[in-house]
Design an enzyme around this catalytic site. Structure first.
Site, short mmCIF file in Angstrom:
data_model
loop_
_atom_site.label_atom_id
_atom_site.label_comp_id
_atom_site.label_asym_id
_atom_site.label_seq_id
_atom_site.Cartn_x
_atom_site.Cartn_y
_atom_site.Cartn_z
CG HIS A 234 -3.44 -0.55 -6.69
ND1 HIS A 234 -3.83 0.05 -5.51
CD2 HIS A 234 -3.49 -1.90 -6.46
CE1 HIS A 234 -4.12 -0.89 -4.61
NE2 HIS A 234 -3.92 -2.08 -5.18
NE ARG B 244 -4.33 -1.14 0.08
CZ ARG B 244 -4.55 -2.12 -0.79
NH1 ARG B 244 -3.60 -2.46 -1.66
NH2 ARG B 244 -5.70 -2.76 -0.83
CD GLU C 200 -3.14 3.39 -5.35
OE1 GLU C 200 -4.14 2.69 -5.60
OE2 GLU C 200 -2.07 2.92 -4.97
#
Ligand code: NAD
Length: 332
Positions: free
Chosen positions: A297, A240, A269
């Site tokens: 991601h 993360r 994000e």
């Protein structure tokens, strides 16, 4: 007439028809798509009608949880559950489940792909050949070093950390880890070295992060942490973004203490375009050119994994609506 259970699901999903979810829940369930925008917050008016919630990237915060009147379960379509205020849910007696196993292999593969890319100088090589100036130069990436025999440090030896360890061993890498919560003996069954954090940081040539994001790990990789690493370390983060302080990483990269970094996750994000590290990299500034890789991601993604995730999350909801205990509960 008996109540038809209402299940709310995040918008912005991969399949706009929610085919797998509808099939898995069955015709006696009213599946509704949240009207709140993707990556937004669940609306309280919707929350109060929910018998179960399936969230992908919609935040279920304490405000929404306060509105839940008869919700039996919140399922996170994914591994990390920092999108849900799990403590607020626990206070209301609502279990929160995740889908812990749908992408273990994908994230481990992506981690190795990133590590190999930065240690083998791929960004520089690809760029040099792509320029089309006739360059065919084995030295375009500068000095590279043999991976075999070097030490890979893993922070967090859970599902993904372990899958990374097993893959790295095939490259002849010495794998060490720091994880205060794994049971003693894991290092023996897997043939790894368990170290204290400071020892791991002092010994690692490559470091990869695989902890959850929580109050203990938030910004764990800060300037003090980075100062304890060997000079010229290679760093990968597929966990993360919040685990790593990107300003501290920028300084360490500028000073050359971190040789190169590869990140699949960012603190917010999509990332803030004003983030200095990203801005410099996008502008192709010399100090960071070819020394950073950023992927969006995407480590979790494969067609097979996506199906597993949706089928497993749906099955968990169906079971709870049928009165069975929730599986993979993370907050109780
Ligand atoms: P996991 O729960 O199986 O493993 C996490 C490990 O971290 C556990 O062994 C735990 O003991 C350890 N840990 C917790 N706190 C720690 C600390 N302070 N120091 C060291 N170790 C600590 O989780 P997982 O399934 O392996 O997932 C790992 C991470 O990957 C999570 O952050 C998850 O959100 C993230 N993830 C990212 C993607 C992606 O697409 N990039 C996909 C899936 C998961």
């Amino acid at each position: 007439m008996s109540h038809k259970p209402v299940v709310y699901i995040s918008p912005g999903h991969m399949d706009p028809y929610y085919t797998l979810e509808k099939a898995g829940l069955g015709p006696d369930v009213d599946l509704r798509v949240m009207q709140s925008p993707d990556r937004g917050y669940m609306d309280g008016a919707e929350a109060c009608q929910a018998d179960a919630i399936m969230t992908w990237r919609t935040r279920i915060d304490a405000k929404a949880i306060d509105q839940l009147e008869h919700c039996k379960l919140i399922v996170r379509l994914g591994v990390g559950y920092d999108f849900v205020d799990v403590e607020a849910a626990a206070r209301k007696g609502i279990p929160v489940s995740n889908v812990p196993d749908y992408c273990t292999n994908e994230v481990a593969d992506h981690t190795l792909a990133l590590l190999l890319a930065i240690t083998r100088g791929l960004p520089a090589y690809i760029d040099s050949v792509k320029q089309g100036t006739g360059q065919w130069e084995w030295s375009a990436a500068g000095s590279l070093y043999r991976m075999t025999g070097k030490t890979l440090g893993i922070i967090g030896l859970g599902r993904i950390g372990t899958a990374v360890a097993l893959r790295a061993k095939a490259f002849g890498v010495d794998v060490a880890f720091y994880d205060p919560y794994t049971r003693d003996g894991m290092e023996r069954s897997l043939g790894l070295r368990r170290l204290g954090l400071d020892d791991l940081l002092a010994q690692a040539d490559f470091l990869t992060l695989h902890t959850p994001l929580n109050d203990e790990t938030r910004a764990m990789v800060n300037s003090t942490f980075l100062a304890k690493l060997k000079n010229g370390v290679y760093l990968v983060n597929t966990s993360r973004g919040g685990v790593l302080d990107s300003t501290a990483l920028e300084v360490a990269l500028r000073e050359g203490r971190v040789a190169a970094a590869a990140l699949d996750v960012m603190p917010t994000e999509p990332p803030d375009s004003e983030l200095a590290l990203l801005k410099a990299w996008r502008a192709g500034e010399d100090w960071v050119k070819h020394r950073l890789i950023v992927t969006p991601h995407s480590a979790f993604y494969s067609e097979e994994g996506e199906i597993d995730m949706r089928v497993k999350a749906t099955a968990t909801v169906r079971e709870v609506l049928d009165g069975l205990p929730a599986r993979n509960v993370v907050n109780m």
